[in-house]
Write an enzyme that holds these catalytic residues in place. Structure first.
Site, PDB file in Angstrom:
ATOM      1  N   GLU A  23      -4.741   2.456  -4.182  1.00  0.00           N
ATOM      2  CA  GLU A  23      -3.274   2.459  -4.180  1.00  0.00           C
ATOM      3  C   GLU A  23      -2.689   1.162  -3.629  1.00  0.00           C
ATOM      4  O   GLU A  23      -1.522   1.097  -3.251  1.00  0.00           O
ATOM      5  CB  GLU A  23      -2.758   3.651  -3.352  1.00  0.00           C
ATOM      6  CG  GLU A  23      -3.039   3.567  -1.874  1.00  0.00           C
ATOM      7  CD  GLU A  23      -4.386   4.147  -1.464  1.00  0.00           C
ATOM      8  OE1 GLU A  23      -4.519   4.529  -0.296  1.00  0.00           O
ATOM      9  OE2 GLU A  23      -5.296   4.239  -2.319  1.00  0.00           O
ATOM     10  N   ASP A  56       0.854  -1.189   0.000  1.00  0.00           N
ATOM     11  CA  ASP A  56       0.000   0.000   0.000  1.00  0.00           C
ATOM     12  C   ASP A  56       0.887   1.236   0.000  1.00  0.00           C
ATOM     13  O   ASP A  56       1.835   1.343   0.788  1.00  0.00           O
ATOM     14  CB  ASP A  56      -0.904  -0.001   1.242  1.00  0.00           C
ATOM     15  CG  ASP A  56      -1.958   1.079   1.169  1.00  0.00           C
ATOM     16  OD1 ASP A  56      -2.990   0.847   0.518  1.00  0.00           O
ATOM     17  OD2 ASP A  56      -1.730   2.165   1.742  1.00  0.00           O
TER      18      ASP A  56
END
Length: 396
Positions: free
Chosen positions: A304, A261
């Protein structure tokens, strides 16, 4: 029917001769009808047809002059009695005739059988400007035009060393024979043309099917790919991880799952805009793909977050690869508005190996959950780091 002798007289056939000639003629017709127009090439087919005449009619030599594109009669093939029964073929100069030239050309011009009873005295043969010596000329010769659908195909040339050898019986047989041979050659050409058309259409069909296959693969690929980063998407992940997990359990091969992430990505979007955020995601995805093997899988799981699957890799190497990916992302130097923006990522890793592979209840959701737990730990520890799942995290 009478058969002329060399001196030009006539000697009658007795009933035995008639029966033998009839049987030979029927044998020739039957043998010709049994030739397969699909076998070999046109020259081979015509050679077989000529051999039928020689075998059944005691003809010394048969040749076929085919009409070419220039409307010339070109010697395609020929066969003699001695060659038929194994003698070495004598190479002869290939002859070409214009329509109307010589007996062959006259047969082609008129469409009628031309019979030269004595080639050494017949003006049609002597005045064809071929400069034959009298000793090399055949005794008698028949030129038979082969016509199909009112189109000239070529001329059969039949010769014998004896003058006035051929009889009315031969002429009648050749009338039947030339018609059958015309049909044989025409059928062969039609079959070849049909085969060529089928081959072309088959090739076109194969090309069309190949285009359809590529289009299908493209759309399937697009349905499995993230449009922005060109990485695989969540749908592809679930089709592959199940098979990878099954293989790992079956062959006792370790399997590592990384959940990555990007740190503070919302702040980057809010500060520099979503356009720059998209650039970040594309560059990060490209960096990940350059660090993994072809057998590994990189997936944009959403937003993301990326998921990487390392197949057949031990925990130590999994940690090494994860760290290498983290460092590669941290080394990215992206500029916006003359400012350099640093990107970092937190990575959680869970490697399945050993006794854990034998747990029947272990599934994909558990695999993802453990890697997620490690990711949360990496975030809590200050971000920009790799954390492996440990037993202490279980249940948190």
């Amino acid at each position: 029917m009478p058969k002329a002798d060399i001196k030009g007289g006539a000697q009658p056939f007795n009933i035995q001769d008639i029966i033998i000639e009839l049987l030979n003629s029927l044998s020739a017709v039957r043998a010709l009808s049994e030739l397969n127009p699909q076998a070999g090439n046109e020259k081979e087919l015509i050679s077989k047809a000529l051999s039928v005449l020689i075998q059944n009619q005691d003809m010394e030599r048969c040749s076929f002059f085919i009409l070419n594109e220039d409307k010339d009669l070109v010697n395609l093939t020929g066969l003699s009695t001695s060659e038929l029964f194994g003698a070495e073929r004598i190479k002869k100069k290939s002859l070409t005739f214009k329509i109307g030239q010589g007996i062959i050309g006259l047969a082609a011009l008129t469409g009628e059988i031309q019979y030269c009873k004595n080639c050494k005295t017949d003006a049609r043969f002597i005045n064809n400007n071929l400069q034959h010596s009298l000793d090399s000329l055949p005794g008698s010769l028949i030129s038979v035009p082969v016509i199909a659908a009112k189109e000239l195909i070529g001329v059969i040339n039949i010769s014998h060393p004896e003058a006035a050898y051929f009889s009315e019986w031969h002429i009648r047989l050749l009338h039947i024979y030339k018609n059958m041979m015309g049909e044989l050659i025409t059928n062969y050409r039609l079959l070849k043309k049909m085969e060529e058309q089928i081959a072309v259409r088959t090739k076109n069909l194969e090309a069309a099917l190949d285009d359809i296959r590529k289009l299908k693969e493209y759309h399937e690929s697009m349905s499995m790919r993230d449009e922005l980063t060109a990485s695989y998407n969540r749908r592809y992940f679930y089709t592959q991880i199940e098979a990878a997990l099954a293989r790992a359990k079956r062959y006792n091969q370790p399997l590592c799952l990384l959940v990555l992430d990007l740190d503070n990505f919302k702040l980057i979007n809010d500060t520099y805009g979503h356009g720059f955020g998209d650039i970040v995601l594309r560059d990060v995805a490209g960096s990940i793909r350059e660090e993994i093997r072809e057998s590994d899988i990189c997936v944009r799981f959403g937003g993301e977050e990326f998921v990487i699957v390392f197949t057949d890799i031990e925990s130590a190497k999994g940690k090494l690869f994860a760290e290498r990916i983290r460092q590669r992302i941290a080394s990215l130097a992206l500029k916006v508005e003359e400012r350099e923006v640093k990107i970092t990522a937190s990575i959680g890793v869970y490697c399945l190996y050993g006794e854990a592979l034998e747990q029947p209840e272990f599934d994909i959701d558990t695999f993802l959950h453990y890697a997620d737990q490690a990711l949360y730990a990496a975030k809590a520890a200050g971000r920009n780091r790799v954390v492996f799942f440990s037993a202490e995290m279980h249940g948190q």
